[in-house]
Design an enzyme around this catalytic site. Structure first.
Site, PDB file in Angstrom:
ATOM      1  N   LYS A  82       2.437   1.199  -4.337  1.00 10.09           N
ATOM      2  CA  LYS A  82       2.076   1.753  -3.151  1.00 10.09           C
ATOM      3  C   LYS A  82       2.797   3.173  -2.699  1.00 10.09           C
ATOM      4  O   LYS A  82       4.138   3.021  -2.516  1.00 10.09           O
ATOM      5  CB  LYS A  82       2.506   0.865  -2.194  1.00 10.09           C
ATOM      6  CG  LYS A  82       1.913   1.051  -0.681  1.00 10.09           C
ATOM      7  CD  LYS A  82       2.370  -0.294   0.121  1.00 10.09           C
ATOM      8  CE  LYS A  82       1.535  -0.039   1.738  1.00 10.09           C
ATOM      9  NZ  LYS A  82       1.607  -1.299   2.436  1.00 10.09           N
ATOM     10  N   GLU A 112       1.467  -8.152  -3.312  1.00  6.36           N
ATOM     11  CA  GLU A 112       1.488  -9.234  -4.251  1.00  6.36           C
ATOM     12  C   GLU A 112       0.248  -9.954  -4.425  1.00  6.36           C
ATOM     13  O   GLU A 112      -0.094 -10.337  -5.349  1.00  6.36           O
ATOM     14  CB  GLU A 112       2.896 -10.146  -4.104  1.00  6.36           C
ATOM     15  CG  GLU A 112       4.224  -9.547  -3.992  1.00  6.36           C
ATOM     16  CD  GLU A 112       4.723  -8.661  -2.996  1.00  6.36           C
ATOM     17  OE1 GLU A 112       5.512  -8.346  -2.744  1.00  6.36           O
ATOM     18  OE2 GLU A 112       3.866  -8.205  -1.846  1.00  6.36           O
ATOM     19  N   TYR A 141     -12.887  -1.141 -20.923  1.00  8.20           N
ATOM     20  CA  TYR A 141     -11.839  -0.401 -19.891  1.00  8.20           C
ATOM     21  C   TYR A 141     -12.704  -0.369 -18.680  1.00  8.20           C
ATOM     22  O   TYR A 141     -12.367  -0.337 -17.386  1.00  8.20           O
ATOM     23  CB  TYR A 141     -11.433   0.969 -20.084  1.00  8.20           C
ATOM     24  CG  TYR A 141     -10.540   1.025 -21.421  1.00  8.20           C
ATOM     25  CD1 TYR A 141     -10.163   1.967 -22.242  1.00  8.20           C
ATOM     26  CD2 TYR A 141      -9.777  -0.462 -21.875  1.00  8.20           C
ATOM     27  CE1 TYR A 141      -9.295   1.986 -23.500  1.00  8.20           C
ATOM     28  CE2 TYR A 141      -9.129  -0.239 -22.978  1.00  8.20           C
ATOM     29  CZ  TYR A 141      -8.666   0.786 -23.553  1.00  8.20           C
ATOM     30  OH  TYR A 141      -7.882   0.741 -24.712  1.00  8.20           O
ATOM     31  N   GLU A 173      -1.369   0.602   8.819  1.00  7.50           N
ATOM     32  CA  GLU A 173      -1.902   0.467   7.274  1.00  7.50           C
ATOM     33  C   GLU A 173      -3.376   0.111   7.141  1.00  7.50           C
ATOM     34  O   GLU A 173      -4.036   0.751   6.144  1.00  7.50           O
ATOM     35  CB  GLU A 173      -0.821  -0.568   6.468  1.00  7.50           C
ATOM     36  CG  GLU A 173       0.488  -0.004   6.438  1.00  7.50           C
ATOM     37  CD  GLU A 173       1.276  -1.077   5.723  1.00  7.50           C
ATOM     38  OE1 GLU A 173       1.777  -0.714   4.626  1.00  7.50           O
ATOM     39  OE2 GLU A 173       1.579  -1.912   6.390  1.00  7.50           O
TER      40      GLU A 173
END
Length: 116
Positions: free
Chosen positions: A95, A69, A50, A13
């Site tokens: 994810k 998290e 934004y 990852e």
């Protein structure tokens, strides 16, 4: 907002990265006053831009973490620190195609939602 980032506890990852979608929901401290002011001025300076929110998310997403998290908490904290007009922010990180192996089936995505 969609990103390719390098979050996760597995070496793959961190090396190859993965695709993520980040959603925000912001609650203003004084929404009625803000709405009235915006209706009168029609000026971006009187609300939350934004593009500036996107820049915060992009910056946090660019810094690898083990856990999504942690990423969500950092995004939320950065937003409330930078925008005093925001009382609460809810961050959802999705994810896509996480490296979870099951004997049957697949996992298209996992998500975390946190409010600050």
């Amino acid at each position: 907002m969609q990103f390719h980032a390098f979050h996760g506890v597995l070496p793959e990852e961190r090396m190859c990265g993965g695709d993520y979608t980040v959603s925000l929901r912001c609650t203003l401290c004084k929404p009625q006053e803000t709405i009235e002011r915006i209706a009168e001025t029609d000026d971006i300076a009187d609300t939350v831009n934004y593009a500036e929110l996107y820049a915060i998310v992009e910056d946090v997403m660019s810094k690898p973490c083990n856990l999504i998290e942690t990423v969500a908490a950092r995004i939320g904290q950065s937003i409330v620190n930078q925008f005093p007009t925001i009382m609460k922010v809810t961050v959802t990180i999705n994810k896509h195609n996480p490296p979870i192996e099951y004997s049957q089936g697949t996992t298209a995505s996992v998500a975390i939602t946190m409010a600050k």
